[in-house]
Design a protein around this motif. Sequence first.
Motif, PDB file in Angstrom:
ATOM      1  N   ALA A 232       0.829  -1.205   0.000  1.00 55.43           N
ATOM      2  CA  ALA A 232       0.000   0.000   0.000  1.00 55.43           C
ATOM      3  C   ALA A 232       0.863   1.255   0.000  1.00 55.43           C
ATOM      4  CB  ALA A 232      -0.932  -0.014   1.216  1.00 55.43           C
ATOM      5  N   ARG A 233       1.936   1.251   0.772  1.00 52.52           N
ATOM      6  CA  ARG A 233       2.821   2.421   0.786  1.00 52.52           C
ATOM      7  C   ARG A 233       3.523   2.587  -0.554  1.00 52.52           C
ATOM      8  NH1 ARG A 233       6.725   1.898   5.708  1.00 52.52           N
ATOM      9  NH2 ARG A 233       6.605  -0.297   5.110  1.00 52.52           N
ATOM     10  N   GLN A 234       3.868   1.474  -1.207  1.00 56.64           N
ATOM     11  CA  GLN A 234       4.503   1.568  -2.516  1.00 56.64           C
ATOM     12  C   GLN A 234       3.542   2.166  -3.543  1.00 56.64           C
ATOM     13  OE1 GLN A 234       6.389  -2.048  -3.954  1.00 56.64           O
ATOM     14  NE2 GLN A 234       6.187  -1.400  -6.089  1.00 56.64           N
ATOM     15  N   LEU A 235       2.275   1.708  -3.526  1.00 47.85           N
ATOM     16  CA  LEU A 235       1.290   2.247  -4.460  1.00 47.85           C
ATOM     17  C   LEU A 235       1.018   3.719  -4.173  1.00 47.85           C
ATOM     18  CD1 LEU A 235      -1.099  -0.818  -4.563  1.00 47.85           C
ATOM     19  CD2 LEU A 235       0.205   0.069  -6.499  1.00 47.85           C
ATOM     20  N   ALA A 236       1.009   4.100  -2.893  1.00 48.63           N
ATOM     21  CA  ALA A 236       0.842   5.515  -2.547  1.00 48.63           C
ATOM     22  C   ALA A 236       1.996   6.346  -3.083  1.00 48.63           C
ATOM     23  CB  ALA A 236       0.723   5.672  -1.032  1.00 48.63           C
ATOM     24  N   ALA A 237       3.219   5.804  -2.976  1.00 46.59           N
ATOM     25  CA  ALA A 237       4.395   6.521  -3.468  1.00 46.59           C
ATOM     26  C   ALA A 237       4.347   6.695  -4.983  1.00 46.59           C
ATOM     27  CB  ALA A 237       5.668   5.774  -3.069  1.00 46.59           C
ATOM     28  N   GLU A 238       3.643   5.773  -5.672  1.00 42.78           N
ATOM     29  CA  GLU A 238       3.479   5.873  -7.118  1.00 42.78           C
ATOM     30  C   GLU A 238       2.334   6.798  -7.502  1.00 42.78           C
ATOM     31  OE1 GLU A 238       2.888   1.871  -8.404  1.00 42.78           O
ATOM     32  OE2 GLU A 238       4.915   1.207  -7.846  1.00 42.78           O
ATOM     33  N   ARG A 240      -0.844   6.192  -6.730  1.00 44.59           N
ATOM     34  CA  ARG A 240      -2.043   5.400  -7.009  1.00 44.59           C
ATOM     35  C   ARG A 240      -3.118   5.703  -5.974  1.00 44.59           C
ATOM     36  NH1 ARG A 240      -1.345   3.119 -12.101  1.00 44.59           N
ATOM     37  NH2 ARG A 240       0.762   2.286 -12.289  1.00 44.59           N
ATOM     38  N   GLN A 241      -4.364   5.627  -6.439  1.00 46.13           N
ATOM     39  CA  GLN A 241      -5.496   5.787  -5.550  1.00 46.13           C
ATOM     40  C   GLN A 241      -6.219   4.447  -5.413  1.00 46.13           C
ATOM     41  OE1 GLN A 241      -5.999   8.216  -3.713  1.00 46.13           O
ATOM     42  NE2 GLN A 241      -5.336  10.124  -4.717  1.00 46.13           N
ATOM     43  N   PRO A 242      -6.795   4.130  -4.256  1.00 47.68           N
ATOM     44  CA  PRO A 242      -6.997   5.009  -3.102  1.00 47.68           C
ATOM     45  C   PRO A 242      -5.840   5.037  -2.104  1.00 47.68           C
ATOM     46  CG  PRO A 242      -8.088   2.932  -2.711  1.00 47.68           C
ATOM     47  CD  PRO A 242      -7.484   2.826  -4.101  1.00 47.68           C
ATOM     48  N   GLN A 243      -4.720   4.362  -2.416  1.00 43.65           N
ATOM     49  CA  GLN A 243      -3.646   4.264  -1.433  1.00 43.65           C
ATOM     50  C   GLN A 243      -3.062   5.626  -1.060  1.00 43.65           C
ATOM     51  OE1 GLN A 243      -3.893   2.289  -4.160  1.00 43.65           O
ATOM     52  NE2 GLN A 243      -4.330   0.307  -3.203  1.00 43.65           N
ATOM     53  N   LEU A 244      -2.959   6.541  -2.049  1.00 43.22           N
ATOM     54  CA  LEU A 244      -2.447   7.868  -1.743  1.00 43.22           C
ATOM     55  C   LEU A 244      -3.366   8.586  -0.755  1.00 43.22           C
ATOM     56  CD1 LEU A 244      -0.386  10.095  -2.191  1.00 43.22           C
ATOM     57  CD2 LEU A 244      -1.676  10.803  -4.220  1.00 43.22           C
ATOM     58  N   ALA A 245      -4.668   8.451  -0.965  1.00 39.40           N
ATOM     59  CA  ALA A 245      -5.619   9.066  -0.029  1.00 39.40           C
ATOM     60  C   ALA A 245      -5.508   8.427   1.352  1.00 39.40           C
ATOM     61  CB  ALA A 245      -7.045   8.929  -0.565  1.00 39.40           C
ATOM     62  N   TRP A 246      -5.269   7.105   1.386  1.00 43.06           N
ATOM     63  CA  TRP A 246      -5.085   6.434   2.682  1.00 43.06           C
ATOM     64  C   TRP A 246      -3.862   6.997   3.405  1.00 43.06           C
ATOM     65  CZ3 TRP A 246      -5.553   0.718   0.638  1.00 43.06           C
ATOM     66  CH2 TRP A 246      -6.887   0.463   0.278  1.00 43.06           C
ATOM     67  N   GLN A 247      -2.805   7.238   2.653  1.00 47.33           N
ATOM     68  CA  GLN A 247      -1.597   7.783   3.265  1.00 47.33           C
ATOM     69  C   GLN A 247      -1.858   9.181   3.822  1.00 47.33           C
ATOM     70  OE1 GLN A 247       2.565   7.328   1.546  1.00 47.33           O
ATOM     71  NE2 GLN A 247       2.145   9.467   1.034  1.00 47.33           N
ATOM     72  N   GLU A 248      -2.537  10.000   3.044  1.00 49.02           N
ATOM     73  CA  GLU A 248      -2.789  11.384   3.449  1.00 49.02           C
ATOM     74  C   GLU A 248      -3.754  11.485   4.624  1.00 49.02           C
ATOM     75  OE1 GLU A 248      -4.103  12.911  -0.276  1.00 49.02           O
ATOM     76  OE2 GLU A 248      -2.067  13.348  -0.995  1.00 49.02           O
ATOM     77  N   SER A 249      -4.655  10.506   4.752  1.00 51.12           N
ATOM     78  CA  SER A 249      -5.649  10.541   5.827  1.00 51.12           C
ATOM     79  C   SER A 249      -5.205   9.817   7.089  1.00 51.12           C
ATOM     80  CB  SER A 249      -6.964   9.930   5.337  1.00 51.12           C
ATOM     81  OG  SER A 249      -6.797   8.539   5.081  1.00 51.12           O
ATOM     82  N   GLY A 250      -4.043   9.160   7.045  1.00 51.72           N
ATOM     83  CA  GLY A 250      -3.550   8.450   8.215  1.00 51.72           C
ATOM     84  C   GLY A 250      -3.920   6.987   8.291  1.00 51.72           C
ATOM     85  N   VAL A 251      -4.643   6.477   7.281  1.00 55.15           N
ATOM     86  CA  VAL A 251      -5.040   5.065   7.289  1.00 55.15           C
ATOM     87  C   VAL A 251      -3.816   4.150   7.283  1.00 55.15           C
ATOM     88  CG1 VAL A 251      -6.192   3.257   5.953  1.00 55.15           C
ATOM     89  CG2 VAL A 251      -7.301   5.471   6.270  1.00 55.15           C
ATOM     90  N   LEU A 252      -2.790   4.504   6.525  1.00 52.76           N
ATOM     91  CA  LEU A 252      -1.596   3.660   6.479  1.00 52.76           C
ATOM     92  C   LEU A 252      -0.835   3.697   7.800  1.00 52.76           C
ATOM     93  CD1 LEU A 252      -0.231   4.135   2.853  1.00 52.76           C
ATOM     94  CD2 LEU A 252      -1.933   2.535   3.751  1.00 52.76           C
ATOM     95  N   ASP A 253      -0.893   4.822   8.508  1.00 57.03           N
ATOM     96  CA  ASP A 253      -0.294   4.868   9.847  1.00 57.03           C
ATOM     97  C   ASP A 253      -1.039   3.931  10.791  1.00 57.03           C
ATOM     98  OD1 ASP A 253       1.570   6.755   9.045  1.00 57.03           O
ATOM     99  OD2 ASP A 253       0.314   8.453   9.649  1.00 57.03           O
ATOM    100  N   LEU A 254      -2.365   3.896  10.667  1.00 55.82           N
ATOM    101  CA  LEU A 254      -3.165   2.999  11.491  1.00 55.82           C
ATOM    102  C   LEU A 254      -2.825   1.543  11.194  1.00 55.82           C
ATOM    103  CD1 LEU A 254      -5.449   2.471  13.507  1.00 55.82           C
ATOM    104  CD2 LEU A 254      -7.078   2.686  11.601  1.00 55.82           C
TER     105      LEU A 254
END
Length: 270
Positions: A232-238, A240-254
Amino acid sequence: MTATYTAGGPGGSGPSAPSFLQDDPHRPVVRIGDTVRRPLHAWSATVHELLLHLEAVGFPYSPRFLGIDADGREVLTYLDGESGGAAWHRVVADAGLVAMARLLREYHDAVRDFRPAAPAGWAADDGTFEVGELVCHGDFGPWNLVWRGDRPIGILDWDYVYPGPPVHDVAYALEYVAPFRDDRYSCESLHHPVPPDRRRRLETFAGGYGLTTVDGLVDEVIEQQRNVWRRARQLAAEGRQPQLAWQESGVLDLAGERLAWSRANRHLFG
């Protein structure tokens, strides 16, 4: 780790009236009549080849791929039933838990020898098959199954399939159905009436799938949590959605915090 997808419900005001199944600006999913329209990914051709294979071998639990529409969306058959948030109730009792495990085994048996030819690749994976590996679903949680009562009759959201050992799908599912969550979350969010007997539920799911031992399975779940978080973090770094939104909203931290909880509480699973 996925966005919610809802399969059940009316199809709009007429037989062909569009209705949103997932009203997400990054990944809108629309029902039109008996079809579902979804945005494409760079690796969608691989997914489509898999769905065509499942249709060819008579696997009845996957949507059928019907092509690409004029708006550049993939067109799939609609599977009628309950999914998304409503599905969590279905795996609290043993009947639904075992049925989910058996469905996963049926899927794995259907793709045991399948190897796609499409050059489109996979989401955040190099696509290399090792001995004993198959095409994992990659997102096999209760919310991505279509339920009628305590029986799953369909599997949704094939975007994140990838080559891997079958136990990866087993471990992914167990994170959510054992569950690898604290007592409060299990009762308040996953609808368990009392704190779950996690070891018994892990053994029940494993037995339903057909495993003869659960040795090492807890570590597999924790490792799979780490792998999913990494993808998920790799897709966010690329971007990609929705992973980027998850990163920005704190979902990946959770997700990272939940991984830490699993590591600290592995004793709860035997």
